[in-house]
Design a protein around this motif. Structure first.
Motif, PDB file in Angstrom:
ATOM      1  N   SER A 270       0.990  -1.648  -0.259  1.00 28.63           N
ATOM      2  CA  SER A 270      -0.004  -0.003   0.401  1.00 28.63           C
ATOM      3  C   SER A 270       1.181   1.425  -0.149  1.00 28.63           C
TER       4      SER A 270
ATOM      5  N   PRO B 186       0.928   4.955   0.827  1.00 27.73           N
ATOM      6  CA  PRO B 186       0.779   5.749   2.597  1.00 27.73           C
ATOM      7  C   PRO B 186       0.046   7.439   1.721  1.00 27.73           C
TER       8      PRO B 186
ATOM      9  N   TYR C 100      -1.435  -0.431   5.025  1.00 24.55           N
ATOM     10  CA  TYR C 100      -0.022   0.870   5.308  1.00 24.55           C
ATOM     11  C   TYR C 100      -0.002  -0.197   6.846  1.00 24.55           C
TER      12      TYR C 100
END
Ligand code: HEC
Ligand code: HEC
Length: 221
Positions: free
Chosen positions: A57, A59, A168
């Protein structure tokens, strides 16, 4: 108020003072916007990032503290924080450009976290418990004792984690647990993450993703 609470607060204050001693380089937002051109493929033009389920992921950077962003970029560059993707991009920036992109992203309005919507009530309740009260049976200190009320962050040492993407938060807690991230002062996060089960990590990640990242956002919800 018991002794454990007092020493915990003392610890957090001590760390904030140490970090405040570092002199931050002055950043320029316009130059930062130009330097951020190579970042938007992942972090997006508005700094919102993206939750990538089962992947890496990206951020949200929008609205994070400038000195915290700069510290992370220096850590990636120096290899203190180990991530192959970010090492490549951090290496493209000199110290001035790091200060500039940090200033740029920090003033973008925070966006809502993604990835918490599929969590059920039980999981979210556990997440809220860890975030606000901790779990003394498992020796887990509440997240907000350092990350501040609502997880909105405290100064440049304790980043805002509310409204960050669940994927994240999950990757970072797992990295601390597995000792693949250890770049924070005194490895505080390592000690905490090691006490958390995989379900705890999932719970707290989902709960924080659903929280407003800033007071502005709260008023529009
Ligand atoms: C190919 C995708 C990609 C690009 C392009 C990229 N990043 Fe990242 N970035 C990531 C990923 C993935 C992470 C999470 C790394 C980890 O798990 O440690 C990250 C993490 C970060 C973090 C840490 C955030 C935090 O909350 O700790 C900062 C700061 C950052 N990136 C800044 C930048 C900047 C500035 C640029 C452009 C110069 C950039 N990134 C380009 C994918 C990317
Ligand atoms: C004793 C203080 C302390 C407590 C308690 C604490 N943290 Fe942290 N946390 C930190 C510090 C310091 C950092 C910054 C790490 C760095 O500088 O790289 C951090 C960073 C993080 C990050 C990385 C954010 C980012 O943008 O990369 C996440 C996610 C996080 N903490 C989640 C949590 C969760 C969830 C809890 C509760 C279960 C928690 N923390 C409890 C001190 C704490």
């Amino acid at each position: 108020m018991n002794n454990t609470y007092v020493s915990r607060v003392g610890l957090c204050v001590g760390i904030t003072l140490i970090a405040a001693g570092a002199v931050a380089q002055e950043g320029n937002m316009e130059r930062g916007q130009a330097a951020a051109a190579s970042c938007s493929a992942c972090h997006q033009a508005d700094g919102s990032g993206m939750n990538v389920p089962d992947g890496e992921s990206w951020p949200r950077l929008a609205g994070l503290d400038a000195d915290y962003i700069a510290k992370q970029l220096h850590d990636f560059k120096a290899g203190r924080r180990d991530n192959a993707t970010m090492a490549t991009f951090a290496n493209m920036l000199n110290d001035q450009q790091i200060a500039d992109v940090a200033a740029y992203y920090s003033q973008l309005p925070a966006t809502q976290g993604q990835g918490g919507d599929e969590a059920n009530e039980t999981l979210l309740a556990r997440g809220q418990q860890l975030a606000e009260r901790g779990d003394w049976n498992a020796y887990i200190v509440s997240c907000q004792s350092c990350h501040g009320p609502g997880g909105k962050g405290v100064g440049d040492t304790f980043p805002g984690i509310a409204g960050q993407h669940a994927g994240y938060i999950h990757t970072q807690l797992t990295a601390w647990k597995n000792e693949t991230r250890s770049n924070d002062p005194q490895n505080l996060m390592g000690a905490i993450a090691k006490r958390m089960s995989d379900d705890d990590i999932q719970a707290v990640s989902a709960w924080y993703a659903k929280q407003p990242a800033s007071a502005d956002q709260e008023s529009t919800q």
